[in-house]
Design a protein around this motif. Structure first.
Motif, PDB file in Angstrom:
ATOM      1  N   SER A  11       0.828  -1.215   0.000  1.00 50.61           N
ATOM      2  CA  SER A  11       0.000   0.000   0.000  1.00 50.61           C
ATOM      3  C   SER A  11       0.855   1.254   0.000  1.00 50.61           C
ATOM      4  N   LEU A  12       1.908   1.278   0.809  1.00 46.05           N
ATOM      5  CA  LEU A  12       2.782   2.448   0.865  1.00 46.05           C
ATOM      6  C   LEU A  12       3.545   2.650  -0.443  1.00 46.05           C
ATOM      7  N   VAL A  13       3.998   1.560  -1.050  1.00 44.48           N
ATOM      8  CA  VAL A  13       4.696   1.671  -2.342  1.00 44.48           C
ATOM      9  C   VAL A  13       3.725   2.194  -3.406  1.00 44.48           C
ATOM     10  N   LEU A  14       2.502   1.706  -3.392  1.00 39.71           N
ATOM     11  CA  LEU A  14       1.492   2.184  -4.334  1.00 39.71           C
ATOM     12  C   LEU A  14       1.254   3.681  -4.142  1.00 39.71           C
ATOM     13  N   LEU A  15       1.079   4.119  -2.911  1.00 41.66           N
ATOM     14  CA  LEU A  15       0.838   5.539  -2.656  1.00 41.66           C
ATOM     15  C   LEU A  15       2.065   6.387  -3.010  1.00 41.66           C
ATOM     16  N   ALA A  16       3.263   5.829  -2.829  1.00 39.96           N
ATOM     17  CA  ALA A  16       4.479   6.542  -3.229  1.00 39.96           C
ATOM     18  C   ALA A  16       4.524   6.698  -4.749  1.00 39.96           C
ATOM     19  N   HIS A  17       3.997   5.717  -5.447  1.00 45.56           N
ATOM     20  CA  HIS A  17       3.931   5.747  -6.917  1.00 45.56           C
ATOM     21  C   HIS A  17       2.929   6.801  -7.402  1.00 45.56           C
ATOM     22  N   LEU A  18       1.949   7.092  -6.562  1.00 49.10           N
ATOM     23  CA  LEU A  18       0.888   8.050  -6.899  1.00 49.10           C
ATOM     24  C   LEU A  18       0.906   9.200  -5.883  1.00 49.10           C
ATOM     25  N   ASP A  20       0.399  12.371  -5.619  1.00 47.55           N
ATOM     26  CA  ASP A  20      -0.635  13.401  -5.498  1.00 47.55           C
ATOM     27  C   ASP A  20      -2.040  12.830  -5.652  1.00 47.55           C
ATOM     28  N   HIS A  21      -2.150  11.524  -5.525  1.00 46.15           N
ATOM     29  CA  HIS A  21      -3.431  10.844  -5.737  1.00 46.15           C
ATOM     30  C   HIS A  21      -3.987  10.348  -4.408  1.00 46.15           C
ATOM     31  N   MET A  22      -5.225  10.691  -4.137  1.00 43.61           N
ATOM     32  CA  MET A  22      -5.925  10.197  -2.960  1.00 43.61           C
ATOM     33  C   MET A  22      -6.553   8.868  -3.370  1.00 43.61           C
ATOM     34  N   ALA A  23      -6.078   7.753  -2.815  1.00 42.64           N
ATOM     35  CA  ALA A  23      -6.552   6.418  -3.201  1.00 42.64           C
ATOM     36  C   ALA A  23      -7.538   5.891  -2.172  1.00 42.64           C
ATOM     37  N   THR A  24      -8.648   5.373  -2.636  1.00 47.75           N
ATOM     38  CA  THR A  24      -9.645   4.792  -1.735  1.00 47.75           C
ATOM     39  C   THR A  24      -9.193   3.403  -1.289  1.00 47.75           C
ATOM     40  N   VAL A  52       0.442   7.785   6.595  1.00 52.16           N
ATOM     41  CA  VAL A  52      -0.575   8.201   5.632  1.00 52.16           C
ATOM     42  C   VAL A  52      -1.540   9.165   6.310  1.00 52.16           C
ATOM     43  N   SER A  53      -2.204   9.945   5.470  1.00 49.62           N
ATOM     44  CA  SER A  53      -3.276  10.826   5.934  1.00 49.62           C
ATOM     45  C   SER A  53      -4.551  10.377   5.246  1.00 49.62           C
ATOM     46  N   THR A  54      -5.672  10.741   5.840  1.00 50.53           N
ATOM     47  CA  THR A  54      -6.950  10.355   5.259  1.00 50.53           C
ATOM     48  C   THR A  54      -7.849  11.564   5.087  1.00 50.53           C
ATOM     49  N   LYS A  55      -8.763  11.417   4.151  1.00 45.85           N
ATOM     50  CA  LYS A  55      -9.809  12.400   3.937  1.00 45.85           C
ATOM     51  C   LYS A  55     -11.085  11.605   3.703  1.00 45.85           C
ATOM     52  N   GLU A  56     -12.126  11.947   4.421  1.00 49.58           N
ATOM     53  CA  GLU A  56     -13.389  11.224   4.263  1.00 49.58           C
ATOM     54  C   GLU A  56     -14.270  11.903   3.228  1.00 49.58           C
ATOM     55  N   GLY A  57     -15.233  11.149   2.731  1.00 53.14           N
ATOM     56  CA  GLY A  57     -16.209  11.693   1.804  1.00 53.14           C
ATOM     57  C   GLY A  57     -15.784  11.600   0.350  1.00 53.14           C
ATOM     58  N   PHE A  62      -6.810   7.714   0.995  1.00 51.05           N
ATOM     59  CA  PHE A  62      -5.523   7.724   1.686  1.00 51.05           C
ATOM     60  C   PHE A  62      -4.474   8.375   0.793  1.00 51.05           C
ATOM     61  N   ILE A  63      -3.571   9.104   1.420  1.00 56.31           N
ATOM     62  CA  ILE A  63      -2.463   9.719   0.700  1.00 56.31           C
ATOM     63  C   ILE A  63      -1.213   9.609   1.569  1.00 56.31           C
ATOM     64  N   LEU A  64      -0.098   9.443   0.942  1.00 53.80           N
ATOM     65  CA  LEU A  64       1.170   9.309   1.657  1.00 53.80           C
ATOM     66  C   LEU A  64       1.496  10.619   2.373  1.00 53.80           C
TER      67      LEU A  64
END
Length: 149
Positions: A11-18, A20-24, A52-57, A62-64
């Motif tokens: 998951s962390l490698v995926l978020l590092a790859h993206l 600026d992308h908020m991944a659900t 990671v940080s999160t944003k709901e809605g 999740f974002i790194l």
């Protein structure tokens, strides 16, 4: 060792790859090939630890929130599964008069503890960033297209 370590690293490698992308959790789960509930559990550990940080809605996920080149696999191992290398059951019985039976559990505990220390030392030599670099270095088949990039 448990699967939470692998899920967290993936998951962390995926978020590092993206970056600026908020991944659900559903997007991450599809990439990891597991259920989104397992992703949310692991991501909860990672969020509490500040990775990671999160944003709901709507538009959330999740974002790194760390630098991939500074996060070691050793850190993630300790967070997700430290102490799990030793099986919950070891042979022998401390109350038996036999020297082998009465000491085997203690000896195996030491063996597993030493092995875990060596494994953690090995994991300290790898970061989330270096894992992403290694993946990028692999030759991917042309039919392997990414849906999140």
């Amino acid at each position: 060792m448990n699967s939470e370590f692998t899920i967290a690293v993936h998951s962390l490698v995926l978020l590092a790859h993206l970056p600026d992308h908020m991944a659900t959790s559903e997007e991450i789960a599809a990439n990891v090939s597991t259920h989104s509930a397992r992703i949310r559990k692991v991501m909860g550990f990672l969020r509490k630890a500040g990775y990671v940080s999160t944003k709901e809605g709507i538009g959330g996920g999740f974002i790194l929130s760390c630098k991939p080149e500074e996060v070691t696999l050793g850190e993630i191992y300790r967070l997700t599964c430290q102490g799990t290398l030793k099986p919950s059951w070891c042979s022998g019985d401390e109350s038996k008069p036999c020297m082998i039976s009465s000491k085997m559990d203690k000896l195996m505990g030491k063996v597993f503890n030493d092995a875990e220390k060596q494994m953690e030392h090995y994991f300290e030599g790898h970061t989330i960033g270096s894992m992403l670099e290694q993946i990028r270095a692999f030759e991917c088949p042309k039919s392997n297209t990414e849906s999140l990039s």
